[in-house]
Write an enzyme that holds these catalytic residues in place. Structure first.
Site, PDB file in Angstrom:
ATOM      1  N   HIS A   1       5.256  11.939  -0.697  1.00 20.62           N
ATOM      2  CA  HIS A   1       5.751  10.516  -1.431  1.00 20.62           C
ATOM      3  C   HIS A   1       4.939   9.810  -1.439  1.00 20.62           C
ATOM      4  CE1 HIS A   1       8.676   7.728  -3.089  1.00 20.62           C
ATOM      5  NE2 HIS A   1       8.305   7.079  -2.651  1.00 20.62           N
ATOM      6  N   GLU A   2       4.533   8.981  -0.207  1.00 21.67           N
ATOM      7  CA  GLU A   2       3.029   8.205  -1.119  1.00 21.67           C
ATOM      8  C   GLU A   2       2.026   9.168  -1.034  1.00 21.67           C
ATOM      9  OE1 GLU A   2       3.803   5.383  -0.676  1.00 21.67           O
ATOM     10  OE2 GLU A   2       5.475   6.007   0.261  1.00 21.67           O
TER      11      GLU A   2
ATOM     12  N   HIS B   1       1.836   8.401  -5.307  1.00 24.51           N
ATOM     13  CA  HIS B   1       1.824   7.636  -5.328  1.00 24.51           C
ATOM     14  C   HIS B   1       0.437   7.583  -5.831  1.00 24.51           C
ATOM     15  CE1 HIS B   1       5.388   5.001  -6.249  1.00 24.51           C
ATOM     16  NE2 HIS B   1       5.620   5.103  -4.817  1.00 24.51           N
TER      17      HIS B   1
ATOM     18  N   HIS C   1      -1.327   9.779  -8.424  1.00 29.96           N
ATOM     19  CA  HIS C   1      -1.290   9.359  -9.834  1.00 29.96           C
ATOM     20  C   HIS C   1      -2.004   8.041  -9.898  1.00 29.96           C
ATOM     21  CE1 HIS C   1       1.981   7.501 -12.733  1.00 29.96           C
ATOM     22  NE2 HIS C   1       1.193   7.515 -12.919  1.00 29.96           N
TER      23      HIS C   1
END
Length: 687
Positions: free
Chosen positions: A473-474, A477, A480
Site C-alpha cells: 500500500h505505502e 503511494h 505515485h
C-alpha cells in the site's frame, strides 16, 4: 564541518543541492533555517506582488514556486524527523516553528497582491502559452486563495489567521499527546504461564524489551507489534482486557490529565466549523470537498449508506458465526471487545486450518522486499537497487529506481520498524518532488514509513500477510510520487491530486498480494527455506474475505462519524463527539465497544492528519482501485502493457488533470462499484 562550506550550507536545512543531510542535522538548526527562509520568501512575495509587468510563468508563478519549494523541503525534513525520531529537543523546535509556518501560509493564502496577479495571469495573454499542467496549477491557486480567505474583509482575515494558528497548535498537540500516552504505558509479566497462546517471536520481542529496561520477564507496550499479538493470540483473557483497556483509553480522561485529547477534539471541531462558515460554507465538510472528487456531503453520505446497506447483512452473518463458534467451541457465552481478535483467529484456524502466525514464517523481509520490487520492475520495466545516503536511524535503507537505459527515475528511504520515537501507523511522504529546473529534471525522493516488528536475534524481520499488504500500500503511494512525468511542482506526483483519489495507486497495489504468481516468489520459510505451499495460499485466499462484512462496516462507521462530525454536528449543541459516534454505531455497526472506549481521542487521521471530512476517501478510492485492477484481471495481472497504461494514464500524470479523467483514460469508462463488492465477497454469488 570543514572551512570550505559556504556559510549558507553550514545549516543542513538550507542546503538544497542534493539529498537531505540527516547526519548533520541538529534541532538547533530549525529556528535559524526556517526564520531565514521565511524572511527571504516574504521579501520575494512583496516584490512579485508589486511588479507592474504583465504576469507570466517565468516572471511570477515560477519564482514563487521556487521559493515555496525551498521552504517545503526544509520544513518537510523537520516534520519528518519529528514523526520518526521524536525527542524533547526536536519537538520543542518543531512546535516553536510550526506557528510561523502556519502564519506564512495563511498570509500567502490571503495576499491580495498575489491573488490579483494570479487572476491577471489567468485572464491575460500569457494564459494561452501555458501548458495544461501550468494552467491546472493556476486554477488550483485561485481556488485555494478563495478557500484561504483572500476575499474576506480585514476582520475576517484576522479571525481566519487566528483560527488557522490555533488549529495547527491543537492538531500537533493531539499527535504529541497520543504518542506520549502510548509510550507512557507498559505492563510486565513475570509468570510465563500467563503468556500461553502467544507466538514465540512475540514472546522473544517482549523479553528483549524487558531486558533492555533491565527487568525480569516480558514487557508489553501499546505499540502495534507488541499490542496486536496479545489481543489476537493470548489465551489469558485478563491480559487481553488489560491491554485493550489501556489502548482504547489512551489520551483520554482515564489517564494523565495533561495528555487528555477530549478538550482538543471539542475545540478543533468548533474552530473548523467557524472557519468554514467564515468562508461562506455551511459546514467544514462542504469546505473540505471543494478540492475532492466528491461534490457534496450528501453525495458522500449516500455513498457510505448504500455501501453500509450492502455490507451490514454480511457483517451480521460474520458476527453470528463468531458468537456461535465462541459458544460451541470455546465455551464463551458473551464476547467482549478484547475477545473478537482472539476468537476470530481461533475461528480462522478452525475453518481454514491455518493461523496468521504460521503464514508469517513464510514472509521474511529478505524475500518480501525483492519480491515487491520484482513486481514493479516487471510491470513498468524498471530496476530498483539499494544505494547509500545519509539516514536518520541505522535501520533506514535507501533505494534508487532506474529505467531500462540506467536513467534515474526516483529514490526512496525505507524505515520499516517500530520504535518509541516514531509515531504509529504507516505512511508515505515526499522529501523532494520532481520538477524541471535550469539544471535539468529534479528526481523525486520519497519517505516510506511502517511500524513492523524488527528482527529478533539472527532471524530477519517476519511480516504478517497484513503487513505485506501495508507495505505494498505505502509503496503504491511512493510510486505515485516517484513515477510522475510532470515537470511542474504544483501538480507533480501526488501534488494537486484530489484527496479522495490519492488512495487509488496505494489500494491498487494491495491486490497483487493475493496473486499466486506474485506471492510465491516472495516467500521463504524462516527456518526451512521452503516457499509458501500452494495449499496454504489457497486457504489464505479462501479466508481473504473472512469477516470482510465486519471490517467494511467498521470503516464505514469511522467514515460516517468523521463526515457527520464535520457536517451536521453542532459543537455547541450539547452533544459530544463520543455521543455522535454512538449514534453512528447504532446506524451501521454490529459490534459495540465498552462504554469506556475513547476511540475519538486516538483518531489521529482526522484530528492530526489530513483526513478531516475525508476519511471516506479510503472506501471511495477502493471503488476506483478495485475497478482499475479488474483490467489487469482481464489482461493478465503481470501484463506489462496494462502496467505501462496504468503508469501513463494514472501515475505519470499526477495532479495535472482531474482524477476522474485519468481513471477514464485508463479504464475506458467511469468507475463502477461491482469490482469492489466482488473483491470483498459481497456480491449475490458470494452471499
Amino acid at each position: 564541518m570543514t572551512a570550505s562550506h559556504t556559510p549558507h550550507t553550514m545549516n543542513p536545512l538550507l542546503d538544497f543541492s542534493g539529498l537531505p543531510r540527516f547526519a548533520d542535522f541538529q534541532p538547533a538548526h530549525v529556528a535559524p533555517a526556517i526564520d531565514s527562509l521565511l524572511a527571504d520568501n516574504r521579501t520575494l512575495v512583496e516584490s512579485l506582488a508589486a511588479d507592474t509587468a504583465a504576469p507570466t510563468w517565468e516572471n511570477f508563478a515560477g519564482p514563487l514556486e521556487d521559493a515555496n519549494e525551498r521552504l517545503h523541503r526544509a520544513w518537510g525534513q523537520v516534520g519528518h524527523l519529528n514523526a520518526v525520531m521524536n525527542s524533547p529537543e526536536l519537538r520543542e523546535a518543531y512546535n516553536a516553528a510550526l506557528p510561523k509556518i502556519t502564519q506564512y501560509h495563511t498570509e500567502l493564502g490571503q495576499h491580495e497582491g498575489l491573488y490579483r496577479r494570479f487572476k491577471a495571469l489567468r485572464n491575460g495573454s500569457a494564459w494561452d502559452s501555458l501548458s495544461p499542467a501550468q494552467r491546472r496549477i493556476v486554477d488550483n491557486e485561485l481556488r485555494d486563495f478563495r478557500l484561504g480567505g483572500a476575499e474576506l474583509p480585514p476582520a475576517g482575515k484576522r479571525r481566519y489567521t487566528e483560527i488557522s494558528d490555533r488549529l495547527s497548535t491543537l492538531t500537533s498537540r493531539f499527535s504529541d499527546n497520543l504518542l506520549d500516552a502510548t509510550n507512557a504505558w507498559s505492563h510486565v509479566v513475570t509468570d510465563a504461564a500467563e503468556l500461553a497462546g502467544l507466538p514465540g517471536d512475540a514472546k522473544e520481542a517482549a523479553h528483549a524489551a524487558a531486558e533492555a529496561d533491565k527487568l525480569a520477564g516480558w514487557k508489553f507496550t501499546l505499540h502495534a507489534p507488541s499490542y496486536l499479538p496479545v489481543l489476537q493470540y493470548a489465551d489469558n483473557r485478563a491480559l487481553r482486557e488489560r491491554l485493550y483497556r489501556a489502548y482504547v483509553t489512551r489520551a483520554s480522561e482515564f489517564g494523565d490529565a495533561k495528555l487528555d485529547n477530549t478538550p482538543l477534539i471539542a475545540e478543533i471541531v468548533a474552530l473548523r466549523r467557524e472557519l468554514a462558515q467564515l468562508l461562506g460554507f455551511a459546514s467544514y465538510a462542504e469546505l473540505s470537498l471543494e478540492a475532492k472528487m466528491a461534490d457534496t456531503p450528501a453525495q458522500v453520505l449516500q455513498f457510505l449508506r448504500e455501501l453500509a446497506a450492502r455490507a451490514k447483512p454480511h457483517a451480521q452473518r460474520d458476527l453470528a458465526e463468531l458468537q456461535d463458534f465462541a459458544r460451541e467451541e470455546l465455551g464463551m457465552t458473551r464476547l467482549e471487545a478484547w475477545d473478537y481478535a482472539y476468537v476470530s483467529e481461533k475461528l480462522r484456524v478452525a475453518r481454514y486450518a491455518f493461523s496468521e502466525n504460521e503464514v508469517k514464517q513464510y514472509f521474511p523481509e529478505t524475500t518480501v522486499l525483492p519480491g515487491m520490487f520484482r513486481l514493479v520492475e516487471t510491470l513498468y520495466d524498471l530496476r530498483i537497487e539499494q544505494t547509500e545516503a545519509p539516514q536518520w536511524h541505522p535501520d533506514v535503507r535507501f533505494f534508487s529506481i532506474r529505467d531500462r537505459s540506467g536513467g534515474l527515475v526516483g529514490q526512496f528511504y525505507l524505515d520499516l520498524y517500530a520504535r518509541p520515537s516514531k509515531r504509529g501507523g504507516a505512511w508515505m511522504d515526499d522529501a523532494i518532488t520532481r520538477r524541471a529546473t535550469a539544471q535539468g529534471t529534479q528526481a523525486p525522493v520519497a519517505y516510506l514509513n511502517c511500524n513492523f516488528s524488527p528482527p529478533v536475534g539472527k532471524k530477519p524481520a517476519l511480516f504478517t500477510h497484513d503487513e505485506v499488504i501495508t507495505l505494498f500500500h505505502e509503496f503504491g503511494h511512493g510510486l505515485h510520487h516517484l513515477l510522475t512525468r510532470v515537470d511542474y511542482l504544483g501538480v507533480s506526483g501526488i501534488n494537486g491530486v484530489e484527496w479522495d483519489a490519492v488512495e487509488l495507486p496505494s489500494q491498487f497495489m494491495e491486490n497483487f498480494c493475493w496473486e499466486w504468481d506474485v506471492v510465491r516468489p516472495m516467500t521463504r520459510h524462516a527456518d526451512s527455506g521452503a516457499a509458501l505451499p500452494k495449499a496454504l495460499f489457497d486457504k489464505m485466499l479462501a479466508a481473504k474475505n473472512f469477516q470482510s462484512g465486519m471490517q467494511t462496516v467498521r470503516q464505514i462507521e469511522f467514515s460516517l462519524f468523521d463526515l457527520r462530525l464535520h457536517h451536521d454536528f453542532d459543537p455547541a449543541g450539547g452533544q459530544t463527539a463520543l455521543q455522535l459516534l454512538d449514534e453512528v454505531r447504532n446506524e451501521v455497526a454490529v459490534v459495540f465497544p465498552p462504554e469506556y472506549n475513547r476511540f475519538p481521542n486516538n483518531f489521529s487521521h482526522i484530528f492530526a492528519g489530513g483526513y478531516a471530512a475525508g476519511y471516506y476517501s479510503y472506501k471511495w478510492a477502493e471503488v476506483l482501485s478495485a475497478d482499475a485492477y479488474s483490467l489487469f484481471e482481464e489482461n493478465g495481472v503481470l501484463d506489462p502493457e496494462t502496467g505501462m497504461r496504468f503508469w501513463n494514464e494514472v501515475l505519470a500524470v499526477g495532479g495535472s488533470r482531474p482524477a476522474l479523467e485519468s481513471f477514464v483514460a485508463f479504464r475506458g469508462r467511469e468507475p463502477k462499484i461491482d469490482a469492489l463488492l466482488r473483491h470483498n465477497g459481497m456480491t449475490a454469488e458470494a452471499a
